[in-house]
Design an enzyme around this catalytic site. Structure first.
Site, PDB file in Angstrom:
ATOM      1  N   HIS A  15       0.638  -3.807  -4.267  1.00  0.00           N
ATOM      2  CA  HIS A  15       1.190  -3.683  -2.907  1.00  0.00           C
ATOM      3  C   HIS A  15       1.096  -5.021  -2.178  1.00  0.00           C
ATOM      4  O   HIS A  15       0.780  -5.079  -0.988  1.00  0.00           O
ATOM      5  CB  HIS A  15       0.483  -2.565  -2.135  1.00  0.00           C
ATOM      6  CG  HIS A  15       0.799  -1.194  -2.686  1.00  0.00           C
ATOM      7  ND1 HIS A  15       2.028  -0.600  -2.528  1.00  0.00           N
ATOM      8  CD2 HIS A  15       0.059  -0.335  -3.420  1.00  0.00           C
ATOM      9  CE1 HIS A  15       2.024   0.586  -3.132  1.00  0.00           C
ATOM     10  NE2 HIS A  15       0.847   0.771  -3.689  1.00  0.00           N
ATOM     11  N   GLU A  68      -2.294   1.706  -7.348  1.00  0.00           N
ATOM     12  CA  GLU A  68      -0.933   1.567  -7.866  1.00  0.00           C
ATOM     13  C   GLU A  68      -0.553   0.119  -8.220  1.00  0.00           C
ATOM     14  O   GLU A  68       0.555  -0.319  -7.924  1.00  0.00           O
ATOM     15  CB  GLU A  68       0.074   2.108  -6.835  1.00  0.00           C
ATOM     16  CG  GLU A  68      -0.108   3.569  -6.545  1.00  0.00           C
ATOM     17  CD  GLU A  68       0.926   4.112  -5.565  1.00  0.00           C
ATOM     18  OE1 GLU A  68       1.440   5.208  -5.814  1.00  0.00           O
ATOM     19  OE2 GLU A  68       1.215   3.441  -4.552  1.00  0.00           O
ATOM     20  N   ASP A  95       1.069  -4.260   2.984  1.00  0.00           N
ATOM     21  CA  ASP A  95       1.705  -3.602   1.840  1.00  0.00           C
ATOM     22  C   ASP A  95       2.919  -4.418   1.447  1.00  0.00           C
ATOM     23  O   ASP A  95       3.186  -5.475   2.034  1.00  0.00           O
ATOM     24  CB  ASP A  95       2.054  -2.138   2.160  1.00  0.00           C
ATOM     25  CG  ASP A  95       1.934  -1.256   0.917  1.00  0.00           C
ATOM     26  OD1 ASP A  95       2.678  -1.504  -0.060  1.00  0.00           O
ATOM     27  OD2 ASP A  95       1.101  -0.325   0.905  1.00  0.00           O
TER      28      ASP A  95
END
Ligand code: ACM
Length: 766
Positions: free
Chosen positions: A259, A323, A193
């Site tokens: 990420h 995301e 991440d």
């Protein structure tokens, strides 16, 4: 003669106190088995009981049984002795790799299975049967019975996130043990991440030399030393083998294209988009750095996948997809040129292309790709399976298109959601404003979403709980969030759909809490702890000089007993019946007790002194109008001890002391903490609520009568660079007629650290 005992009745029997002594008709099992038939007679298993295990799979299960019974009962079985009352029997007639039939009769226990996984599940059932209560080291008398058991779903998962906070390998082993003990079969590791790259990649050593370490954020002073860590490939291979013995598959995740900040920080020229080298992130949330979809980056990722596939033999490889804000791709001429060359119109299609290419690469190596539900947005690549986290819509849509899906909707299946609103609950998310995800909420989750076409139900592989770890610094915090809610998901995903018995589940969970404790797992007692609630306002109680208080537990299990004399409650303390009317100055202590007199949680206490009634801790403050308190965060991002925690609204550092008795209180002191502002908000940054500062570092403004009320006091805030991160302000309150809200606004700039109210004490003198 074998008498059929319907499941619901059998499980109900376990929750009666009468069974606490003597032979157990049906001992408490989690997850509830598919069916149980009672037999006749009993069998006693004690120290030294031998096991007969034929082939290698049976021998592995026998070894696990010995280990588990030692942990949960303190009995030492003789192991695979070639003789004894416990037999593992390979039986092709037991259909399904995970299915087993466990028979107890007066001669012994037989676990029959066709697959190795069935042997493991049968062994874990027997270990639970052998630990029905807290009588450590004592022989156990089992009732004769036949359990026929098989899972409802084939994916019963837990996701652990060592990227946000590194999780030491021994903690992962302990988690695998607990998964196995309750028949969960997938450990999904979120290995990369923005905040850390956790897997050694031999071809690209900087991924861990640089990407595994980050500088913690600061709330003003100098930042602390770097934090992080990573797993070597040898460590991960050993973990995979350990999990495999326990019928658990480890599914690795490389999160892309978003990420990606730790990867870009390590290899900006190889995988970055615009050529810059960021630091490994210490900001939670959404950050702009993406993997590029250009050839140089795709080749790099494929090299990473080669090493990943070498370490993880799992059928599924998780490629993230969540995301990813596309601003970098939008601003990159190279990415735009690539889109044009491929005839792609949107950046979402670009992501879809990238995921599909990598999915195809995995498919060529005999693997299957799974990703978060955002991968649906640019058109679902034909090769993809979907893990649905933004509700269930993605799962329904994907399954109806014929793709396999796993349900893990936030907030219900997100373990960072707080499980109670108690002030002693550690850090986490306060989902959707002030909501919490209780044990009951998780238990009630039904993994078959509405809207699924009837012929598509087989595409639901199962469900998974996710322990994203922004707020879990220590193994104990991770365990507190995971257990016992994991038990609820274990039952929802293993047991038949008809098993919807929360009261029975809680009764069966009580001995499971003992097993957690004996395994050294810091399970949360949030569902069993006593909550005290004042009826009416604190002001009413102060005026009446009597405090009406109700006592309850989330789970509603056991008998609540309390004391008012300063001693700890015991099984002989007064039982709580109706609301108490407490006089001023007492300390009530309470806990719920089982039928045989054991406390189900540490006693909690409640003070009725006038000072205590005039004090609001942070968790008793409420959101300002228009705001939502949405996180509970520690004093420092990397705090490892039991640091204080603060409910904050990251978009607006304004909070309220509700219903302050202005006819009683004359003054106040407010304890304030300054916390690092380290949230990647991406496009949500527009939601930040500024307050106009009139001094260099902003002020704390206290208003009486709500956030548009009269200003009672203004305190300039100190220079964050040179002042401690906790401070106290004192002031006077205007006299009022009754209760009114006090509003506390911090006016520091939106680039400064965030301020939180630690507590506010009203005083009767000024
Ligand atoms: C996720 O929670 N971003 C999958």
């Amino acid at each position: 003669m074998i008498r059929f005992r319907p499941l619901a009745f059998a499980l109900l029997m376990t929750s009666t106190a009468a069974l606490a002594e003597g032979p157990q008709l049906i001992a408490p099992l989690i997850p509830a088995p598919a069916s149980v038939e009672a037999g006749t007679g009993t069998l006693t298993i004690g120290e030294g009981a031998g096991i007969v295990a034929g082939d290698a799979g049976a021998k592995t299960a026998a070894r696990l049984l010995v280990q588990q019974v030692k942990v949960v009962r303190g009995l030492t079985l003789a192991g695979d002795a070639g003789t004894g009352p416990i037999r593992f029997v390979r039986d092709a007639g037991v259909a399904g790799d995970e299915a087993y039939v466990l028979t107890v009769d007066t001669n012994g226990v037989t676990i029959a299975a066709s697959g190795d996984a069935g042997f493991v599940h049968g062994a874990m059932t027997l270990a639970q049967l052998l630990s029905p209560d807290a009588a450590i080291g004592k022989p156990v008398t089992l009732a004769a019975m036949t359990i026929r058991d098989a899972p409802r779903f084939k994916w019963r998962g837990l996701m652990i996130d060592p990227a946000r906070h590194f999780v030491p390998i021994p903690t992962l082993y302990a988690m695998v043990d607990q998964l196995a003990a309750q028949k969960m079969n997938v450990l999904h590791l979120h290995l990369t991440d923005d905040q850390g790259w956790r897997m050694e990649i031999k071809r690209y050593p900087d991924l861990t030399r640089i990407g595994a370490w980050r500088t913690p954020p600061s709330s003003g002073g100098a930042p602390g030393p770097k934090v992080g860590g990573f797993y070597t490939q040898a460590e991960l291979k050993a973990l995979v083998a350990y999990a495999k013995d326990r019928a658990i598959t480890v599914v690795p995740e490389i999160d892309l294209p978003g990420h990606a900040q730790a990867a870009v920080a390590s290899y900006p020229a190889e995988v970055g988009v615009l050529g810059d080298r960021p630091a490994v992130s210490h900001d939670w949330g959404v950050n702009p750095w993406l993997f590029s979809p250009e050839d140089r980056s795709m080749t790099f990722i494929k090299h990473v996948l080669d090493e990943l596939m070498d370490v993880f033999p799992s059928q599924f490889i998780h490629l993230g997809g969540d995301e990813a804000v596309k601003d970098q791709w939008e601003r990159s001429p190279a990415v735009q040129a690539k889109m044009k060359a491929l005839g792609l119109k949107t950046e979402m299609q670009m992501q879809s292309w990238m995921i599909d290419q990598l999915g195809e690469y995995l498919a060529k190596h005999g693997r299957r790709m799974i990703g978060w539900d955002e991968i649906l947005e640019g058109g679902l690549p034909p090769s993809a399976s979907v893990m649905s986290w933004r509700g269930e819509k993605g799962a329904v849509e994907a399954a109806n298109q014929g793709h396999d899906v796993v349900l893990s909707p936030a907030p219900t299946l997100y373990l960072d959601s707080l499980q109670s609103n108690r002030s002693d609950e550690p850090a986490g998310r306060i989902s959707g404003g002030d909501a919490i995800v209780t044990l009951a909420d998780l238990y009630k989750y039904e993994p078959e979403p509405k809207g699924l076409a009837p012929d598509k139900a087989q595409h639901v592989m199962g469900a998974q709980i996710n322990a994203f770890s922004e707020y879990f610094v220590t193994p104990e915090q991770l365990q507190h969030a995971t257990f016992p809610r994991l038990s609820a998901l274990a039952e929802r995903t293993w047991s038949p759909k008809s098993t919807q018995d929360y009261a029975g589940f809680v009764a069966r969970l009580e001995p499971q809490m003992g097993r957690y404790a004996r395994a050294g797992i810091a399970a949360a007692d949030s569902a069993f702890a006593v909550d005290f609630a004042v009826q009416g306002t604190r002001g009413d109680a102060l005026r009446a000089r009597k405090v009406p208080v109700t006592l309850a537990t989330q789970a509603g299990y056991g008998t609540i007993r309390y004391t008012l004399d300063g001693t700890a409650p015991t099984a002989r303390s007064k039982a709580y019946g109706s609301p108490l009317s407490l006089k001023s100055g007492v300390v009530a202590r309470a806990a719920a007790f089982t039928g045989d007199g054991r406390p189900t949680a540490v006693p909690r206490l409640f003070e009725t002194s006038r000072a205590a009634l005039l004090r609001r801790s942070n968790s008793e403050m409420v959101a300002c109008p228009g705001g939502s308190l949405n996180l509970r965060v520690p004093l420092t991002a990397e705090a490892t001890a039991l640091a204080p925690v603060y409910n904050i609204n990251i978009f607006d550092s304004c909070t309220m002391y509700p219903a302050a008795p202005l006819d009683v209180a004359r003054g106040f002191s407010v304890d304030v903490a300054r916390l690092a502002r380290h949230y990647g908000l991406a496009h949500d940054a527009s939601k930040l609520v500024p307050h106009y500062a009139v001094t260099t570092y902003g002020e704390l403004v206290v208003r009486a009568g709500g956030c548009k009320g009269t200003i009672a006091a203004t305190f300039p805030l100190p220079d964050p660079a040179t002042s401690p991160n906790r401070m106290t302000f004192r002031g006077k309150l205007p006299e009022g007629k009754g209760d009114a809200d006090l509003c506390l606004q911090f006016t520091q700039s939106l680039e400064s650290p965030i301020y939180a109210v630690e507590s506010m004490q009203l005083t009767e003198t000024n």
